[in-house]
Design an enzyme around this catalytic site. Structure first.
Site, short mmCIF file in Angstrom:
data_model
loop_
_atom_site.label_atom_id
_atom_site.label_comp_id
_atom_site.label_asym_id
_atom_site.label_seq_id
_atom_site.Cartn_x
_atom_site.Cartn_y
_atom_site.Cartn_z
N ASP A 188 -10.73 -6.77 -0.22
CA ASP A 188 -10.14 -5.64 0.50
C ASP A 188 -9.55 -6.20 1.79
O ASP A 188 -9.97 -7.25 2.27
CB ASP A 188 -11.21 -4.61 0.84
N HIS A 202 -14.98 -0.45 3.35
CA HIS A 202 -14.86 0.90 3.88
C HIS A 202 -16.07 1.76 3.55
O HIS A 202 -16.09 2.95 3.82
CB HIS A 202 -13.61 1.59 3.34
N CYS A 206 -7.80 1.91 1.53
CA CYS A 206 -8.87 1.09 0.94
C CYS A 206 -8.41 0.47 -0.37
O CYS A 206 -8.03 1.16 -1.31
CB CYS A 206 -10.11 1.97 0.70
N SER A 250 0.80 -1.23 0.00
CA SER A 250 0.00 0.00 0.00
C SER A 250 0.82 1.27 0.00
O SER A 250 0.29 2.35 -0.22
CB SER A 250 -0.91 0.00 1.22
#
Lengths: 377, 613
Positions: B365, B371, B384, B326
Site C-alpha cells: 500500500d 489504513h 487505500c 488511483s
C-alpha cells in the site's frame, strides 16, 4: 467453314514469309515506325504537360502495357480472330448495353464498367470487334457484297454506333461507324451503292442532331462560327489556331511555345497536343509527323495487300483506314477544319485506354502478316 | 438463313480489293494534302497574323483562392485569423540583369545571403516566367523603401496575400494546430479544382480535422493582361466561396488559467461540460508557436523543437498515455458495487500490504503502516490500495475491464480532432492476442489501482469523469459547437450522447466518497475546498513512472525529476448539478493531491465564479 482464297499475284513485290521476326510474329518495319512515333509523343508530352517528367513516366507505363498487348495479340493466328469474331461482337454489344443500364457515371457520361479490379470501357473493345465482325460476315459471302449483305452490315454498324452515341461519346461512335464503313469500302462495294449509302447517311444527319446532347450541338455550332463565342466553346479552337499559326515554318522551339507554356491552350496534353507540337516545331515538324503517320498507314495497307484470306484482308484494310481516320479527325479538329469531337491524336495524346486499343489493332495486323504461309504461285 | 449456292470468284475479289486499296491510298493522300494546305494557310500565310495574336494574347483565366474560415473561442475571441502579408517576388524573364537587380535589392532591403540562396534554388526549379518569392514577409519599412523605387525594378513585384496567424501561439497550438504548405502526398488526395490557387492545408489540430469546412471553394477570374502578362483589367469573375468560421466551446481565459497553473511542469488539462460534451479546456504544456510552420519552419528551429527534452510538439492531452493510478478507484469501486463483488458495508483490513493466497509476494500500500479496517468510502477517500487489490481480485479481470470499458477506457472518446490515442484497457484476451502470454492474477491487482498495462489519455479520464458526473450518460467531447457558413447559415453541432446503465444508489455513494476526497477531514485533496460554497467531487492519483524514456543524457537532478511519479487529479463540480468535469495530469509532478488538484481547483473556481456572476 474455312477456305483460303487462291492467291493471285499482286503488282507489288511480295515479302516472303520467314526470318527471325516472322517467327516471333513481329513486323519490324511497323514496330520501328510505331516506336519512332511514340518517342515523338514523349518529347512533346513533356512540353505540353508543363514539363512534369511524372506525366511522361505515367504515359510510358501505359504505353508499355499497350505494346505488350500488341505483341501478345500478334502471337494469335488470324483464324482465331475470325472464329471468335461473332462471339466478341455479341459480348461487346452486351457490355455496351450494360454500361448504359448500370454503368458508373463519370463526367456526366456513362462509359465505364466497373469490373471490380479495374474499370473497363466497352466502347474500346467494340472499336475492334465491329470491323472484325463485319469482316467475318462479309468474308462468308462472295464479294462484292450484295444489297442484302450491305443492309445487314448497316445494322451491324448502326447498333454499336447508337449505343455509344447514347453514352454519349460522339467521337468514338463516329470512329466505330467509320471502321465498319471502311470494311464495306475495301470489300468492293459498288460505287452506286456507296453513293446510295452516302445519301442515306446524309439524310440521317438531322436524326443524329436529335441524338446529340446540348454540348455536342454547341461544338458543331462553334465549329461553324468560332468567333461567336470566344470565351466559351470557341476558346479552344481560337487558342489552338493561334498556337499553330504563331508556330510558323520553323516553330518556336521545344518548350518555348508561349500558347502552351503560358497555359492559354486548353487540353494541351490530351486532345489538343497537336497544337503544341505545331507551335513548337512549326510546319516542318508537322509535315514530318504527318510523314511518320503516312509511313505507318502505308505499311498497314501493304500488310492488308499481302493478307492471304478474305477475312484478314478486309480486317487489315479496315484497321489501316480507321487509323488514318483517327489521325485526320484529331488534326482536322485541332486545325479547325472539323468540329471538336473528343478524339485523341494516336500515340501522342496523353491517356491510356484508347492507346491500348490502337496498339491491339496493330497487333492484329502483325499477326495477319506473320502468320502467312508460303503459297505456290 | 439458308445459304444460296454462290461461287466465290477469287480473281475478281483480289482485283476488287487491290482496286479499293489504291483508291484508299489516293483518298488518304488527298486528305493529307488537305491537312497540309490548311497548315500552310495557318503557319505560312497566317503566321504574321497569329504571331501578333499570340503576342497580344491577353485573356487568361486565373484562380481566386477562397479565404480560409476563422476560428473563435466561446467568447468570440479569435484563435486563428488571416492577416495580409507582403512578399517580394521576381519574374526572372522580365528582369534584364538579374544579378545587378539582386545586388541592389540586397543593399536596399538588407536581404541576407541565405534568402538570396534560397531564391536561386527556387529559380532553378521554376519556369522563367514564374513569379519567385525573394522575401516572404516584408515589414512596413521595407515595403515603403521598395515602393518608392519600384520603377527601377521591372519584373520585381510586391504580392499581397492572406496568411494564417495564430495570435495565442503556444497556448492553443495543440488544439488549433496549424496550416502548412501542401505536400506531395496531400496533393494526391485533394480535389485540384477546389484547391486552385491555394498553397496551404491544415496539418494538425482543428485546422486539419475541419479542413474541408474551413477551406471553402476556389473561384476564378478572366483577366486581360499586356504582352508581359501584367494585369490590365479584369473582364469577369466567379467569386470564391470563403470557408466557414468555426466557433469552439473552448474558453481562452480558462485555458490560460490551466496552462499557467501548470507552471514549469509538463502535462495536460482537459475540462468538459458534462451534459453537452463541450470542451472548455484542452491544454497541453509545453506548447509551441505554430506561426513559423505556416511559412515553412527553418530546419534548425524544427530540429530544436524536436530534440527539446520537454517535447513541445507532443500533444499530451490527445496523444499522451499514462497509467491512471488511483484516479480510477471510484470507477473500480462502482464496478464492485454494480457487479456485486462488494457492498457499502464490507470492510477490508489493510495492514499496509496485500498477499495473494499461496504467494509470498507482497503488494504494498502507498501508506507503510496501512489504513486499518476500511470500507469502500474510506478506501476511496484515503485511496487505500489494499482494499482495491482485494476488490479487483474478487471481481476478476474480465468483469473489471468489461465494466471499465463502459466508461470509455480503452476506446477513443470521439473528439473532433484527428489522431486521438485510444489508451489501453488490459484484458486476458488482449494479452494473449498482442503478447501471446497468459494473464497472471497479480496483474489483476495492479490493474485495480490503475497501474500495470492500464493506460489512459487525459481526455479519456475527463470523459469518464463526465459520465460519472452525469450519473451514467456518456457524451462525446467536441470542440466545435457552431459552424457559420459564408451565407450566414449556421450549423449547430448537436451533442452525441448515449446512456450507460448504472444503479443510482451505487453512483451516489461513490460520488459521496469523491466529495469527501475534497471536503472530508482526511481527504487527499482537501486543500482545494477552501472558499467555495458548492461541492467538488474528485479523486487524486499518482502514477509510477517505470522506465526512463529514450536515451536521456542530462544532469542528475533532471534525471531524478524525470523518474518522479506523475500527479493526477479528476473532478467535477458542483457535485449535485455538475457543470464542469476536469482531468489533470502533471508529468513527474509527484503527488496528485498537492500538485494536480490545485490546478483543477483554480479552473473549476474560475469557471463557476464566472458562470454564477
Amino acid at each position: 467453314m474455312t477456305y483460303s482464297v487462291p492467291q493471285v499475284r499482286f503488282p507489288l513485290p511480295a515479302e516472303p514469309p520467314g526470318g527471325f521476326f516472322y517467327k516471333i510474329h513481329v513486323d519490324l518495319t511497323l514496330l520501328a515506325a510505331l516506336i519512332l512515333l511514340s518517342s515523338i509523343g514523349f518529347v512533346i508530352l513533356y512540353s505540353a504537360g508543363g514539363q512534369h517528367i511524372d506525366l511522361v513516366f505515367r504515359q510510358a507505363t501505359r504505353l508499355g502495357i499497350a505494346y505488350a498487348t500488341m505483341l501478345i495479340l500478334a502471337q494469335i493466328p488470324p483464324r482465331h480472330f475470325r472464329h471468335y469474331a461473332p462471339g466478341l461482337f455479341v459480348i461487346g454489344i452486351g457490355l455496351l448495353a450494360a454500361v448504359l443500364i448500370m454503368g458508373e457515371i463519370g463526367k456526366g457520361a456513362q462509359r465505364w464498367l466497373n469490373l471490380g479490379l479495374f474499370r473497363f470501357q466497352p466502347s474500346e473493345m467494340i472499336k475492334i470487334s465491329t470491323p472484325m465482325m463485319i469482316s467475318w460476315y462479309l468474308a462468308e459471302n462472295p464479294l462484292p457484297p450484295r444489297i442484302k449483305q450491305i443492309l445487314i452490315t448497316g445494322i451491324l454498324i448502326i447498333v454499336p454506333t447508337l449505343l455509344i452515341a447514347k453514352q454519349p461519346d460522339l467521337g468514338t461512335a463516329l470512329l466505330v461507324a467509320a471502321s465498319g464503313a471502311a470494311v464495306l469500302f475495301v470489300s468492293g462495294i459498288r460505287w452506286r451503292f456507296l453513293l446510295k449509302v452516302g445519301i442515306v447517311l446524309g439524310g440521317l444527319t438531322p436524326l443524329l442532331w436529335h441524338f446529340m446532347r446540348e454540348y455536342q450541338r454547341a461544338r458543331i455550332l462553334t465549329f461553324l462560327n468560332p468567333e461567336a463565342d470566344p470565351l466559351g466553346n470557341g476558346y479552344h479552337i481560337i487558342q489552338s489556331k493561334i498556337a499553330i499559326g504563331s508556330g510558323g515554318i520553323y516553330g518556336k522551339g521545344w518548350l518555348n511555345g508561349t500558347q502552351a507554356q503560358l497555359e492559354f491552350l486548353p487540353e494541351r496534353s490530351t486532345d489538343f497536343i497537336f497544337a503544341v507540337f505545331a507551335e513548337e516545331f512549326g510546319l516542318l515538324g508537322c509535315l514530318t509527323l504527318l510523314l511518320v503517320y503516312l509511313m505507318i498507314i502505308c505499311r498497314c495497307l501493304y500488310i492488308a495487300l499481302q493478307a492471304q484470306d478474305t477475312f484478314s484482308r478486309l480486317l487489315a484494310g479496315s484497321l489501316s483506314i480507321t487509323f488514318f481516320v483517327y489521325v485526320f479527325v484529331n488534326i482536322g479538329m485541332v486545325i479547325g477544319i472539323l468540329p471538336v469531337v473528343g478524339v485523341p491524336l494516336p500515340l501522342i495524346s496523353y491517356g491510356g485506354t484508347s492507346m491500348v486499343t490502337l496498339l491491339a489493332g496493330f497487333g492484329i495486323l502483325m499477326s495477319i502478316h506473320t502468320h502467312r504461309r508460303l503459297l505456290p504461285i | 438463313m439458308p445459304r444460296r449456292l454462290t461461287i466465290k470468284d477469287a480473281y475478281l475479289e483480289n482485283r476488287l480489293f487491290l482496286n479499293r486499296l489504291v483508291v484508299a491510298v489516293a483518298g488518304i493522300l488527298v486528305f493529307v494534302i488537305g491537312l497540309t494546305a490548311r497548315l500552310v494557310y495557318l503557319q505560312v500565310a497566317g503566321h504574321e497574323h497569329y504571331s501578333s495574336l499570340s503576342k497580344n494574347n491577353r485573356v487568361k483565366i486565373s484562380p481566386l483562392p477562397p479565404t480560409r474560415g476563422l476560428i473563435y473561442d466561446r467568447n468570440g475571441e479569435i484563435l486563428a485569423e488571416n492577416v495580409t502579408t507582403y512578399s517580394l517576388e521576381i519574374i526572372p524573364e522580365q528582369v534584364d540583369d538579374l544579378e545587378r537587380t539582386l545586388l541592389s535589392l540586397k543593399t536596399l532591403l538588407n536581404i541576407d545571403d541565405e534568402e538570396i540562396e534560397s531564391f536561386r534554388t527556387l529559380k532553378r526549379r521554376s519556369k522563367s516566367f514564374a513569379s519567385i518569392p525573394l522575401l516572404l514577409r516584408m515589414n512596413e519599412d521595407e515595403l515603403a523603401r521598395f515602393s518608392v523605387r519600384r520603377l527601377h525594378f521591372p519584373g520585381v513585384e510586391i504580392h499581397a496575400r492572406l496568411v494564417r496567424k495564430y495570435p495565442h501561439a503556444d497556448l492553443m497550438s495543440h488544439v488549433i494546430g496549424y496550416v502548412g504548405r501542401i505536400n506531395e502526398d496531400e496533393l494526391k488526395s485533394i480535389d485540384a479544382a477546389v484547391y486552385q490557387g491555394t498553397n496551404h492545408i491544415g496539418k494538425i489540430g482543428i485546422e486539419k480535422s475541419y479542413e474541408t469546412v474551413l477551406h471553402g471553394t476556389a473561384g476564378y477570374e478572366e483577366i486581360e493582361t499586356n504582352a508581359q502578362g501584367r494585369l490590365i483589367h479584369t473582364i469577369g469573375n466567379v467569386s470564391p466561396t470563403p470557408g466557414a468560421d468555426l466557433h469552439l466551446s473552448l474558453d481562452i481565459h480558462l485555458q490560460k488559467t490551466a496552462y499557467d497553473a501548470l507552471a514549469e511542469y509538463t502535462g495536460a488539462v482537459v475540462a468538459i461540460e458534462p451534459d453537452t460534451g463541450n470542451v472548455l479546456v484542452f491544454a497541453s504544456k509545453p506548447g509551441f508557436d505554430p506561426n513559423p510552420f505556416v511559412y515553412g519552419i527553418p530546419k534548425k528551429d524544427y530540429a530544436a523543437l524536436q530534440s527539446s527534452p520537454d517535447r513541445p510538439l507532443f500533444n499530451r492531452a490527445l496523444h499522451g498515455v499514462y497509467p491512471p493510478g488511483s484516479t480510477v478507484k471510484p470507477f473500480i469501486g462502482l464496478a464492485g458495487l454494480e457487479v456485486g463483488a462488494t457492498d457499502r458495508g464490507r470492510r477490508t483490513y489493510c495492514p499496509g500490504f496485500y498477499r495473494l493466497p499461496n504467494s509470498s509476494h507482497r503488494y504494498r500500500d502507498w501508506r507503510k503502516g496501512g489504513h486499518g479496517s476500511v470500507d469502500l468510502k474510506t478506501a476511496i477517500i484515503q485511496s487505500c490500495d489494499v482494499y482495491f487489490y482485494d476488490l479487483a481480485h474478487d471481481m476478476g479481470i474480465t468483469r473489471l475491464s468489461g465494466f471499465l470499458a463502459r466508461f470509455g477506457f480503452g476506446t477513443r472518446t470521439g473528439i473532433d480532432l484527428t489522431g486521438e490515442k485510444s489508451g489501453l484497457l488490459p484484458s486476458p484476451e488482449w494479452k494473449r492476442r498482442i503478447r501471446n502470454q497468459p494473464w497472471y492474477p497479480g496483474e489483476t491487482l495492479i490493474t485495480g489501482i490503475g497501474q500495470g498495462f492500464f493506460q489512459v489519455t487525459t481526455l479519456q479520464l475527463a470523459k469518464a469523469t463526465a459520465i460519472m458526473a452525469n450519473r451514467g450518460r456518456a457524451v462525446s467531447p467536441r470542440l466545435v459547437t457552431r459552424i457559420v457558413h459564408h451565407d450566414h447559415s449556421i450549423i449547430t453541432v448537436q451533442p452525441d450522447a448515449s446512456d450507460v446503465p448504472l444503479g443510482a444508489a451505487n453512483v451516489d455513494s461513490i460520488i459521496e466518497a469523491m466529495i469527501d476526497v475534497v471536503h472530508g477531514a482526511r481527504g487527499t485533496a482537501r486543500k482545494i475546498s477552501e472558499g467555495i460554497d458548492y461541492r467538488i467531487a474528485g479523486k487524486t492519483g499518482t502514477a509510477q513512472v517505470f522506465t526512463v524514456k529514450q536515451q536521456e543524457s542530462y544532469k542528475e537532478s533532471q534525471v531524478d525529476k524525470k523518474l518522479r511519479d506523475h500527479a493526477l487529479f479528476v473532478a467535477f463540480a458542483p457535485a449535485d448539478r455538475p457543470r464542469i468535469a476536469i482531468s489533470v495530469i502533471v508529468e513527474n509532478g509527484g503527488h496528485g493531491g498537492s500538485v494536480a488538484a490545485p490546478i483543477a481547483g483554480l479552473v473549476i473556481k474560475q469557471y463557476l465564479a464566472n458562470k454564477s456572476s
